[in-house]
Motif scaffolding. Structure first.
Motif, short mmCIF file in Angstrom:
data_model
loop_
_atom_site.label_atom_id
_atom_site.label_comp_id
_atom_site.label_asym_id
_atom_site.label_seq_id
_atom_site.Cartn_x
_atom_site.Cartn_y
_atom_site.Cartn_z
N UNK A 114 0.84 -1.21 0.00
CA UNK A 114 0.00 0.00 0.00
C UNK A 114 0.87 1.25 0.00
N UNK A 115 1.91 1.23 0.83
CA UNK A 115 2.80 2.40 0.88
C UNK A 115 3.47 2.63 -0.48
N UNK A 116 3.97 1.55 -1.08
CA UNK A 116 4.64 1.68 -2.38
C UNK A 116 3.68 2.21 -3.44
N UNK A 117 2.47 1.67 -3.44
CA UNK A 117 1.47 2.07 -4.43
C UNK A 117 1.12 3.55 -4.27
N UNK A 118 1.17 4.05 -3.03
CA UNK A 118 0.86 5.46 -2.79
C UNK A 118 2.09 6.36 -2.98
N UNK A 119 3.17 5.77 -3.46
CA UNK A 119 4.34 6.57 -3.80
C UNK A 119 5.33 6.78 -2.66
N UNK A 120 5.30 5.93 -1.65
CA UNK A 120 6.28 6.03 -0.55
C UNK A 120 7.23 4.84 -0.61
N UNK A 121 8.44 5.01 -1.05
CA UNK A 121 9.02 6.25 -1.58
C UNK A 121 8.85 6.31 -3.09
N UNK A 140 0.88 13.47 0.52
CA UNK A 140 0.16 12.28 0.03
C UNK A 140 -0.03 11.21 1.09
N UNK A 141 0.51 11.46 2.27
CA UNK A 141 0.36 10.46 3.33
C UNK A 141 -1.08 10.47 3.86
N UNK A 142 -1.83 9.45 3.50
CA UNK A 142 -3.19 9.28 3.98
C UNK A 142 -3.11 8.43 5.24
N UNK A 143 -3.29 9.08 6.39
CA UNK A 143 -3.01 8.40 7.65
C UNK A 143 -4.03 7.33 8.00
N UNK A 144 -5.17 7.32 7.27
CA UNK A 144 -6.13 6.25 7.53
C UNK A 144 -5.73 5.02 6.71
N UNK A 145 -4.80 5.20 5.78
CA UNK A 145 -4.45 4.13 4.85
C UNK A 145 -3.06 3.55 5.10
N UNK A 152 6.33 15.65 -14.44
CA UNK A 152 5.94 15.40 -13.04
C UNK A 152 6.15 13.93 -12.70
N UNK A 153 6.46 13.66 -11.43
CA UNK A 153 6.73 12.28 -11.03
C UNK A 153 5.43 11.48 -11.00
N UNK A 154 5.46 10.29 -11.60
CA UNK A 154 4.31 9.39 -11.59
C UNK A 154 4.45 8.46 -10.39
N UNK A 155 3.54 8.61 -9.42
CA UNK A 155 3.65 7.90 -8.14
C UNK A 155 3.81 6.38 -8.26
N UNK A 156 3.33 5.80 -9.36
CA UNK A 156 3.38 4.35 -9.46
C UNK A 156 4.69 3.80 -9.98
N UNK A 157 5.59 4.69 -10.41
CA UNK A 157 6.82 4.25 -11.09
C UNK A 157 7.58 3.18 -10.32
N UNK A 158 7.91 3.50 -9.09
CA UNK A 158 8.74 2.59 -8.31
C UNK A 158 7.97 1.35 -7.88
N UNK A 159 6.69 1.54 -7.53
CA UNK A 159 5.86 0.40 -7.14
C UNK A 159 5.80 -0.62 -8.28
N UNK A 160 5.65 -0.14 -9.51
CA UNK A 160 5.60 -1.05 -10.67
C UNK A 160 6.92 -1.79 -10.81
N UNK A 161 8.02 -1.09 -10.60
CA UNK A 161 9.33 -1.73 -10.70
C UNK A 161 9.45 -2.85 -9.69
N UNK A 162 9.04 -2.58 -8.44
CA UNK A 162 9.21 -3.55 -7.37
C UNK A 162 8.20 -4.68 -7.43
N UNK A 163 6.96 -4.34 -7.77
CA UNK A 163 5.90 -5.34 -7.70
C UNK A 163 5.69 -6.09 -9.00
N UNK A 164 6.23 -5.57 -10.08
CA UNK A 164 6.05 -6.23 -11.37
C UNK A 164 4.58 -6.43 -11.68
N UNK A 165 4.22 -7.63 -12.15
CA UNK A 165 2.83 -7.91 -12.56
C UNK A 165 1.84 -7.73 -11.41
#
Length: 334
Positions: free
Chosen positions: A100-107, A127-132, A257-270
């Motif tokens: 969830x953190x990666x998907x939300x762009x952290x980091x 972008x830190x949604x503290x309920x999430x 502009x930075x696309x928040x999903x960039x790193x999450x996609x790299x790490x999580x792949x499919x």
């Protein structure tokens, strides 16, 4: 040639940089590593789960081949993991909290490096949604990301830059940053991880983040303190240290502009867009061994679909555990 197989894949420039900046000498690399390994018996209280050459080498690089310092960092690395078992349980990209953190762009992690070959990590605090996302899960996602990145030898030598954008970060969000969780983050990053941080840049920080910074200053080493830059809204001072062509437009750079999903996609792949059970794990980091029984696995909460529930039962548990040590929020300015 046998001597330098540990430096395989490094460019001649990087090998030279390692020699000049880190005192890295290919001829005695193995002796240096062995001397650090020989110190392990002095700490029988710590389980050193990895002692191979390549692993020990990153600690030597992080401490400029000062063997005692490198060993202290190695011991601290494993001790931190032993003292914070919960943080490293299921320490993988597809752990629900980390995912969830990666998907939300952290980091966020920029594809290109800066002019010194350093990898740039981004945090958009608002972008830190503290309920999430709990702070702990964000910290876990950052540590896991560094764990993946530090496999790259060039980055062991060149290091990292962290840019934190505080614009629109509310006082209410800031009040969740208690001294104890900030201390946990500082211990994890400054004292327990084999990476060289070339700079930590605060951008658009409000006064209460400045206040918070003065409170955590005592936990920072002089070396760290010298590398923290508070730019406020002066992007020119940021650009003097990191060239605009390495930065996205949010920081006055020439990149899109930075696309928040960039790193999450790299790490999580499919796995990236899949909110259901995850099967594929792109990175199974080494973490503290713990007896995991079938019972425990059945008891662990199943990831929920986002639509089902944003607030997940377990989200706050870790924070309460940590905060009980010091419940005063930093910014109780009644």
């Amino acid at each position: 040639a046998e001597m330098t197989h540990l430096q395989a894949g490094l460019s001649p420039e990087t090998i030279e940089k390692a020699r000049l900046e880190l005192n890295e000498n290919p001829d005695i690399l193995h002796q240096d590593i062995q001397q650090v390994r020989d110190m392990i018996i002095t700490r029988p209280d710590i389980g050193f789960l990895r002692t191979d050459d390549a692993f020990i080498l990153r600690f030597l690089r992080a401490r400029k081949f000062h063997q005692t310092e490198a060993f202290r960092l190695l011991a601290q690395y494993f001790q931190y993991r032993q003292l914070n078992l919960d943080m490293f349980k299921n320490f993988k990209a597809d752990d629900p909290g980390i995912k969830r953190a990666l998907t939300d762009g952290f980091p966020g992690v920029l594809e290109n490096r800066d002019h010194c070959g350093r990898k740039i990590l981004l945090l958009f605090a608002a972008n830190w949604d503290q309920s999430r996302n709990s702070f702990i899960d964000i910290l876990r996602a950052i540590l896991l990301s560094l764990e993946v990145l530090i496999e790259d030898q060039e980055l062991q030598i060149n290091g990292f830059i962290l840019i934190i954008d505080w614009s629109n970060f509310s006082f209410k969000q800031a009040s969740k940053l208690t001294p104890s969780i900030l201390k946990l983050a500082i211990e994890g990053l400054q004292d327990s991880f084999p990476a060289r941080f070339g700079g930590v840049h605060f951008v658009n920080q409000p006064w209460y983040i400045h206040a918070l910074y003065t409170l955590i200053k005592p936990f920072l080493k002089d070396k760290t303190r010298k590398r923290i830059f508070l730019h406020g809204n002066n992007l020119n001072s940021l650009h003097q240290l990191i060239h605009p062509e390495c930065l996205p437009s949010e920081f006055g750079g020439t990149l899109p502009p930075y696309d928040m999903g960039t790193w999450a996609r790299t790490l999580l792949g499919p796995d990236y867009s899949d909110e259901n059970e995850y099967t594929h794990t792109s990175y199974n980091a080494m973490h503290v061994k713990h007896a995991s029984s079938n019972l425990e696995r059945e008891a662990s909460p199943k990831p929920m679909k986002r639509s089902q529930s944003v607030v997940e039962a377990g989200t706050l548990k870790h924070e309460d555990q940590v905060e009980s040590e010091n419940t005063q929020p930093l910014l109780a300015l009644d």
